[in-house]
Scaffold this motif. Structure first.
Motif, PDB file in Angstrom:
ATOM      1  N   LEU A  18       0.828  -1.193   0.000  1.00 34.31           N
ATOM      2  CA  LEU A  18       0.000   0.000   0.000  1.00 34.31           C
ATOM      3  C   LEU A  18       0.870   1.255   0.000  1.00 34.31           C
ATOM      4  O   LEU A  18       0.643   2.183  -0.787  1.00 34.31           O
ATOM      5  N   ALA A  19       1.884   1.276   0.857  1.00 38.47           N
ATOM      6  CA  ALA A  19       2.774   2.438   0.920  1.00 38.47           C
ATOM      7  C   ALA A  19       3.565   2.602  -0.382  1.00 38.47           C
ATOM      8  O   ALA A  19       3.678   3.705  -0.917  1.00 38.47           O
ATOM      9  N   LEU A  20       4.110   1.505  -0.880  1.00 37.65           N
ATOM     10  CA  LEU A  20       4.876   1.565  -2.125  1.00 37.65           C
ATOM     11  C   LEU A  20       3.986   1.972  -3.295  1.00 37.65           C
ATOM     12  O   LEU A  20       4.385   2.744  -4.158  1.00 37.65           O
ATOM     13  N   GLY A  21       2.768   1.463  -3.309  1.00 39.91           N
ATOM     14  CA  GLY A  21       1.838   1.801  -4.379  1.00 39.91           C
ATOM     15  C   GLY A  21       1.454   3.265  -4.379  1.00 39.91           C
ATOM     16  O   GLY A  21       1.363   3.890  -5.438  1.00 39.91           O
ATOM     17  N   VAL A  22       1.227   3.829  -3.198  1.00 38.83           N
ATOM     18  CA  VAL A  22       0.892   5.253  -3.131  1.00 38.83           C
ATOM     19  C   VAL A  22       2.052   6.080  -3.663  1.00 38.83           C
ATOM     20  O   VAL A  22       1.863   6.997  -4.472  1.00 38.83           O
ATOM     21  N   LEU A  23       3.274   5.750  -3.239  1.00 37.40           N
ATOM     22  CA  LEU A  23       4.440   6.482  -3.738  1.00 37.40           C
ATOM     23  C   LEU A  23       4.599   6.304  -5.247  1.00 37.40           C
ATOM     24  O   LEU A  23       4.875   7.263  -5.978  1.00 37.40           O
ATOM     25  N   PHE A  24       4.421   5.088  -5.723  1.00 38.69           N
ATOM     26  CA  PHE A  24       4.592   4.790  -7.140  1.00 38.69           C
ATOM     27  C   PHE A  24       3.575   5.537  -7.997  1.00 38.69           C
ATOM     28  O   PHE A  24       3.931   6.198  -8.979  1.00 38.69           O
ATOM     29  N   PHE A  25       2.309   5.448  -7.630  1.00 31.39           N
ATOM     30  CA  PHE A  25       1.275   6.025  -8.477  1.00 31.39           C
ATOM     31  C   PHE A  25       1.177   7.543  -8.327  1.00 31.39           C
ATOM     32  O   PHE A  25       0.805   8.231  -9.277  1.00 31.39           O
ATOM     33  N   ARG A  26       1.542   8.086  -7.171  1.00 33.75           N
ATOM     34  CA  ARG A  26       1.635   9.543  -7.058  1.00 33.75           C
ATOM     35  C   ARG A  26       2.799  10.038  -7.920  1.00 33.75           C
ATOM     36  O   ARG A  26       2.715  11.080  -8.559  1.00 33.75           O
ATOM     37  N   GLY A  27       3.892   9.278  -7.925  1.00 38.63           N
ATOM     38  CA  GLY A  27       5.018   9.613  -8.800  1.00 38.63           C
ATOM     39  C   GLY A  27       4.649   9.498 -10.263  1.00 38.63           C
ATOM     40  O   GLY A  27       5.111  10.280 -11.095  1.00 38.63           O
ATOM     41  N   LEU A  28       3.812   8.534 -10.589  1.00 33.55           N
ATOM     42  CA  LEU A  28       3.345   8.391 -11.971  1.00 33.55           C
ATOM     43  C   LEU A  28       2.532   9.606 -12.395  1.00 33.55           C
ATOM     44  O   LEU A  28       2.692  10.113 -13.516  1.00 33.55           O
ATOM     45  N   ALA A  29       1.671  10.080 -11.509  1.00 37.14           N
ATOM     46  CA  ALA A  29       0.883  11.273 -11.826  1.00 37.14           C
ATOM     47  C   ALA A  29       1.794  12.483 -12.012  1.00 37.14           C
ATOM     48  O   ALA A  29       1.590  13.286 -12.938  1.00 37.14           O
ATOM     49  N   ALA A  30       2.798  12.607 -11.163  1.00 37.55           N
ATOM     50  CA  ALA A  30       3.740  13.728 -11.294  1.00 37.55           C
ATOM     51  C   ALA A  30       4.533  13.615 -12.592  1.00 37.55           C
ATOM     52  O   ALA A  30       4.766  14.618 -13.280  1.00 37.55           O
ATOM     53  N   THR A  31       4.938  12.408 -12.953  1.00 35.61           N
ATOM     54  CA  THR A  31       5.668  12.197 -14.197  1.00 35.61           C
ATOM     55  C   THR A  31       4.801  12.554 -15.403  1.00 35.61           C
ATOM     56  O   THR A  31       5.274  13.193 -16.347  1.00 35.61           O
ATOM     57  N   ALA A  32       3.545  12.165 -15.370  1.00 41.21           N
ATOM     58  CA  ALA A  32       2.643  12.488 -16.484  1.00 41.21           C
ATOM     59  C   ALA A  32       2.456  13.993 -16.615  1.00 41.21           C
ATOM     60  O   ALA A  32       2.434  14.526 -17.731  1.00 41.21           O
ATOM     61  N   ARG A  33       2.328  14.676 -15.474  1.00 43.55           N
ATOM     62  CA  ARG A  33       2.211  16.143 -15.533  1.00 43.55           C
ATOM     63  C   ARG A  33       3.471  16.773 -16.109  1.00 43.55           C
ATOM     64  O   ARG A  33       3.399  17.721 -16.892  1.00 43.55           O
ATOM     65  N   LEU A  34       4.639  16.247 -15.710  1.00 36.99           N
ATOM     66  CA  LEU A  34       5.891  16.788 -16.245  1.00 36.99           C
ATOM     67  C   LEU A  34       5.994  16.573 -17.752  1.00 36.99           C
ATOM     68  O   LEU A  34       6.429  17.455 -18.489  1.00 36.99           O
ATOM     69  N   TYR A  35       5.634  15.381 -18.213  1.00 39.76           N
ATOM     70  CA  TYR A  35       5.643  15.126 -19.658  1.00 39.76           C
ATOM     71  C   TYR A  35       4.684  16.061 -20.384  1.00 39.76           C
ATOM     72  O   TYR A  35       4.995  16.575 -21.453  1.00 39.76           O
ATOM     73  N   ALA A  36       3.515  16.287 -19.819  1.00 35.21           N
ATOM     74  CA  ALA A  36       2.524  17.142 -20.470  1.00 35.21           C
ATOM     75  C   ALA A  36       2.988  18.591 -20.551  1.00 35.21           C
ATOM     76  O   ALA A  36       2.668  19.297 -21.505  1.00 35.21           O
ATOM     77  N   LEU A  37       3.768  19.014 -19.563  1.00 40.35           N
ATOM     78  CA  LEU A  37       4.247  20.397 -19.544  1.00 40.35           C
ATOM     79  C   LEU A  37       5.582  20.560 -20.249  1.00 40.35           C
ATOM     80  O   LEU A  37       6.135  21.653 -20.276  1.00 40.35           O
ATOM     81  N   GLY A  38       6.113  19.479 -20.795  1.00 38.19           N
ATOM     82  CA  GLY A  38       7.359  19.559 -21.550  1.00 38.19           C
ATOM     83  C   GLY A  38       8.616  19.387 -20.720  1.00 38.19           C
ATOM     84  O   GLY A  38       9.707  19.662 -21.197  1.00 38.19           O
ATOM     85  N   GLY A  39       8.491  18.946 -19.502  1.00 39.71           N
ATOM     86  CA  GLY A  39       9.654  18.768 -18.643  1.00 39.71           C
ATOM     87  C   GLY A  39      10.215  17.356 -18.717  1.00 39.71           C
ATOM     88  O   GLY A  39      10.308  16.671 -17.716  1.00 39.71           O
TER      89      GLY A  39
END
Length: 96
Positions: A18-39
């Motif tokens: 549960l802890a690893l999944g929260v970190l992983f999927f929150r990081g996935l959301a942050a990564t997707a936002r970075l890709y969308a913004l060109g970072g």
């Protein structure tokens, strides 16, 4: 007949997943936002960190607790996925 020794790795695996999944999927959301913004330059290290963290976590669970802990960790990981996806959708819609 005691079930406590059997339950310890299962509960620990589920909580760790549960802890690893929260970190992983929150990081996935942050990564997707970075890709969308060109970072892309900032998104690639975050992607590699997520990959290494998940691989290390599941490997440690397999070595420490065996199949029971590994399956419990996978269940916790998938539960975290559902929770994070629901929270991210609510955050995009603007509702708490």
């Amino acid at each position: 007949m005691t079930t406590v020794p059997f339950l310890v790795p299962v509960v620990a695996g589920a909580l760790a997943g549960l802890a690893l999944g929260v970190l992983f999927f929150r990081g996935l959301a942050a990564t997707a936002r970075l890709y969308a913004l060109g970072g892309v330059r900032r998104a690639v290290p975050l992607y590699l960190l997520r990959l290494a963290g998940a691989t290390a976590g599941f490997t440690i669970a397999a070595l420490w607790g065996g199949a029971e802990a590994l399956l419990a960790m996978l269940a916790g990981f998938q539960l975290a996925r559902a929770v994070v996806v629901r929270r991210e959708k609510r955050a995009q819609e603007g509702t708490p």
